[in-house]
Design a protein around this motif. Sequence first.
Motif, mmCIF file in Angstrom:
data_model
loop_
_atom_site.group_PDB
_atom_site.id
_atom_site.type_symbol
_atom_site.label_atom_id
_atom_site.label_comp_id
_atom_site.label_asym_id
_atom_site.label_seq_id
_atom_site.Cartn_x
_atom_site.Cartn_y
_atom_site.Cartn_z
ATOM 1 N N HIS A 68 -51.541 9.541 51.477
ATOM 2 C CA HIS A 68 -52.504 8.740 50.717
ATOM 3 C C HIS A 68 -51.871 8.122 49.462
ATOM 4 O O HIS A 68 -52.590 7.668 48.569
ATOM 5 N N ASP A 117 -53.858 10.331 36.372
ATOM 6 C CA ASP A 117 -55.077 9.682 36.831
ATOM 7 C C ASP A 117 -54.873 8.206 37.154
ATOM 8 O O ASP A 117 -55.374 7.713 38.157
ATOM 9 N N LYS A 118 -54.135 7.504 36.328
ATOM 10 C CA LYS A 118 -54.015 6.059 36.506
ATOM 11 C C LYS A 118 -53.183 5.680 37.739
ATOM 12 O O LYS A 118 -53.146 4.517 38.129
ATOM 13 N N THR A 119 -52.499 6.650 38.355
ATOM 14 C CA THR A 119 -51.680 6.355 39.534
ATOM 15 C C THR A 119 -52.440 6.578 40.831
ATOM 16 O O THR A 119 -51.863 6.477 41.903
ATOM 17 N N TRP A 120 -53.724 6.871 40.737
ATOM 18 C CA TRP A 120 -54.472 7.198 41.949
ATOM 19 C C TRP A 120 -55.892 6.675 41.854
ATOM 20 O O TRP A 120 -56.573 6.834 40.848
ATOM 21 N N LYS A 121 -56.347 6.036 42.936
ATOM 22 C CA LYS A 121 -57.748 5.660 43.057
ATOM 23 C C LYS A 121 -58.477 6.802 43.779
ATOM 24 O O LYS A 121 -57.988 7.313 44.779
ATOM 25 N N HIS A 122 -59.606 7.162 43.273
ATOM 26 C CA HIS A 122 -60.335 8.309 43.828
ATOM 27 C C HIS A 122 -60.937 7.938 45.185
ATOM 28 O O HIS A 122 -62.036 7.409 45.272
ATOM 29 N N GLU A 123 -60.200 8.224 46.228
ATOM 30 C CA GLU A 123 -60.601 7.837 47.564
ATOM 31 C C GLU A 123 -61.228 9.010 48.302
ATOM 32 O O GLU A 123 -60.686 10.112 48.334
#
Length: 461
Positions: A68, A117-123
Amino acid sequence: MQKINRNVVLALLSLTSLVFLLFQLCYYKFYLSQKNGAAFSKVRGSQSGQDSTRWHVVRKFLGLTSGHNIPVYLIDPLILGLVDKDIEQIRSSPDGPSPECKYFCAPRDFTTFALLDKTWKHEVGLFRTAEKMGFQWLKIINKDPRLDGMDDLSGMEIPLHYIFKLASHAIHLVVFYERSGNFLWHGPLRLRQHMDRKFVPFRKLHFGRYPGAYEKPELLLVSIDDLKVQIPKNPSSFLEEMSHSRFLECRYREARAFFQLYPDDASPDAVEFRKKAKSLLHLAALTLNNLGVKFWLSSGTCLGWYRQCNVIPHSKDVDLGIFIRDYKADIIPAFQNAGLPLKHKFGKVEDSLELSFQGEGDVKLDIFFFYEEDDHIWNGGTQAKSGKKFKYLFPKFTLCWTEFVELKVHVPCETLQYVEANYGPEWKVPVKTWDWKSSPFNVQDNGVWPIDEWDNVIQIY
């Protein structure tokens, strides 16, 4: 004849059993081992039972996050402690196979990773995939303190921690957020009433007992136990930082209540002073950090942070504390090179040292050096015209991080006790007339400097 047939039948049954056993062995070797990951065939020394389970759980989790595009990195203190001992060997052979499962098979209940946090979209897809892989998961959320301020106490919630559990092992994923002071912060782990407190042994977690503040780490991609993983480039520095990472938020709710009773000074002079004080504090922090000297907000500056989340406009100076054990002779020239001339130097390294530097306009920087005794800590003061000495006593304290005027700085963890020692039980009431020789709640007479020492211990520039 009957006897011969019986022997033949027994022989055929034995041969059939042997062939079936060989088939099972081949099936396990060539099918199951590939299904579980070819790398595991290389991991020797701890391949059975609980040890191999830990390795498999970590491997599956890394596969999950990689699939992911979630760039996690290892922050587990137990594993990093082992890695740090072998860091040169690990760096020199980033792709080489491990002779044994030494790190991820070490006994523990959790393996801890970090996520920016800024390196990942909460999918949602991540959690669906995790469930298909056999993981149970738990998300811990809480309010976002970065949005708190004097005008708004945000109710927005953000994810702070994730737990992924598979078999008897769990992955603790700590979410780090960037703060305005250019550092990383993680929040506390607080379970809500409906959550299963037996999901994992939460008390054994290494992160989450309290919020933490960290510098942005430089990461290194290495191979550990045949698993590709990112780690802090300097594990020992990270572990040292971790041991002193506790973070305290400014108390905005209490500050708002304070300003309802005592409206803030918004005059042009107050605004200008706060601007200069902020600039001076940033310059002082940069200078001391470059020297590797640990400091904290002290006296009126500490009171301003704790009581009203801001600089007290009538204080007219910035106050810092430094333990005398951290004193360096380079401090004075470093500040002078930064454009802050020495205003006065009182005392000496062995007794009651204090320094004062002239900032922009009439704003000055006062640095008080603290001395540790068996049951208390104190700093000294000197009256220039008389040579009188004063001592200010504080209960022992430790240091925590906070964010103040967009800066990551230390404050005493036991802030209330520190402030009460200095300002007494009425510290919430602002006082504009202040005599440093008699007003402090913790001041004591401490004798007089011998006249023959005055040239050394009373220096005014």
